[in-house]
Design an enzyme around this catalytic site. Structure first.
Site, PDB file in Angstrom:
ATOM      1  CE  LYS A   1      -2.073  -1.192   3.872  1.00 20.92           C
ATOM      2  NZ  LYS A   1      -1.462  -2.517   4.130  1.00 20.92           N
TER       3      LYS A   1
ATOM      4  NE  ARG B   1      -4.735  -1.478   9.974  1.00 21.52           N
ATOM      5  CZ  ARG B   1      -3.699  -1.009   9.296  1.00 21.52           C
ATOM      6  NH1 ARG B   1      -3.753   0.144   8.687  1.00 21.52           N
ATOM      7  NH2 ARG B   1      -2.607  -1.723   9.234  1.00 21.52           N
TER       8      ARG B   1
ATOM      9  NE  ARG C   1       7.417  -2.709   6.223  1.00 17.57           N
ATOM     10  CZ  ARG C   1       6.088  -2.794   6.221  1.00 17.57           C
ATOM     11  NH1 ARG C   1       5.380  -2.131   5.341  1.00 17.57           N
ATOM     12  NH2 ARG C   1       5.487  -3.549   7.102  1.00 17.57           N
TER      13      ARG C   1
ATOM     14  NE  ARG D   1       5.978  -0.684   9.994  1.00 13.40           N
ATOM     15  CZ  ARG D   1       4.857  -0.731   9.275  1.00 13.40           C
ATOM     16  NH1 ARG D   1       4.791  -0.086   8.123  1.00 13.40           N
ATOM     17  NH2 ARG D   1       3.818  -1.407   9.691  1.00 13.40           N
TER      18      ARG D   1
ATOM     19  NE  ARG E   1       1.904  -5.140  11.103  1.00 17.08           N
ATOM     20  CZ  ARG E   1       2.953  -5.016  10.296  1.00 17.08           C
ATOM     21  NH1 ARG E   1       4.123  -5.546  10.625  1.00 17.08           N
ATOM     22  NH2 ARG E   1       2.834  -4.367   9.162  1.00 17.08           N
TER      23      ARG E   1
END
Ligand code: AP5
Ligand code: MG
Ligand code: ZN
Length: 214
Positions: free
Chosen positions: A13, A88, A127, A160, A171
């Site tokens: 996203k 969400r 990431r 992160r 998550r």
């Protein structure tokens, strides 16, 4: 254009949002980026969000809806907006509908980026994010030119806190339970566009632009 980018954690996203807003010249509104920035600055909002984010849970609806409401009222959203990571929950989606009604705005499309689980996990595990400008990299698929340094602004790139082991699992479970029902919600509204996310970044972008008739 008034757009929503949806999809599970790690779907791409944020990556697509940066490219899309450049092309469409509209603001990128990422609730995750807003929370991370607030945490870094140590604001009250940051303190509220911290515990939830670090354990992979959703920040309470009233907090999240409040910040989006303030953001959408700003004048730069008159030319359109791209929401990334909001709504969400069904409660957030209903609140957004009410808010857009008050502001006399309509959604043009909800882009749902689909990626399979093993790839989501690989994308999150590798990431890297810039502390200063939130640019996103991947150790394998899109590494910064100089290790540890952001190509865009020279800032430090970091992993992160929620991109590790158990938090990633949490998550994904939270997504299945609370966010996936929004696919049906927006399908009923006639706004849903599914995008094949298991492709190179550039190909995903082309599919999105094509689906929007751009
Ligand atoms: P948020 O920051 O929104 O995280 P998320 O939804 O979990 O999504 P991500 O940012 O992890 O993934 P992405 O889809 O943006 O993928 P990216 O482009 O980075 O939310 C974090 C937390 O904040 C939540 O857990 C919650 O606590 C809180 N929060 C936020 N919004 C909230 C809300 N509305 N309500 C309540 N709480 C909220 O890409 C991932 C990786 O893959 C990168 O390394 C990238 O380089 C790579 N990649 C991207 N595209 C490709 C591709 N096509 N091919 C190969 N690699 C790719
Ligand atoms: Mg993101
Ligand atoms: Zn940067």
């Amino acid at each position: 254009m008034n757009l929503i980018l949806m999809g599970p954690p790690g779907a791409g996203k944020g990556t697509q949002a940066v490219l899309l807003v450049k092309q469409l010249q509209i603001p990128h509104i990422s609730t995750g980026d807003m929370f991370r920035q607030a945490m870094q600055q140590g604001t009250e909002l940051g303190l509220k969000a911290k515990g939830y984010m670090e354990t992979g849970q959703l920040v309470p609806d009233e907090v999240t809806i409040g910040i989006v409401k303030e953001r959408l009222k700003q004048t730069d959203c008159q030319k359109g907006f791209l929401l990334d990571g909001f709504p969400r929950t069904v409660v957030q989606a209903e609140a957004l509908k009410g808010l857009l009604g008050e502001l006399n705005k309509n959604l043009d499309a909800v882009l749902n980026i689909e990626v399979d689980r093993p790839n989501l996990i690989r994308r999150m595990a590798g990431r890297l994010v810039c502390r200063q400008c939130a640019a996103t990299y991947h150790v394998e698929y899109n590494a910064p030119k100089q290790e540890g340094v952001c190509d865009v602004c020279g800032g430090e790139v970091y992993q992160r806190a929620d991109d590790t082991g158990a938090t990633v699992e949490k998550r994904l479970a939270v997504y299945d339970a609370q966010t996936a029902p929004l696919i049906g919600f927006y399908q009923k509204e006639g706004l849903l566009i599914n995008i094949l996310g298991n492709q190179k970044v550039e190909a995903v972008l082309q599919d999105i632009l094509q689906s929007l008739g751009i």
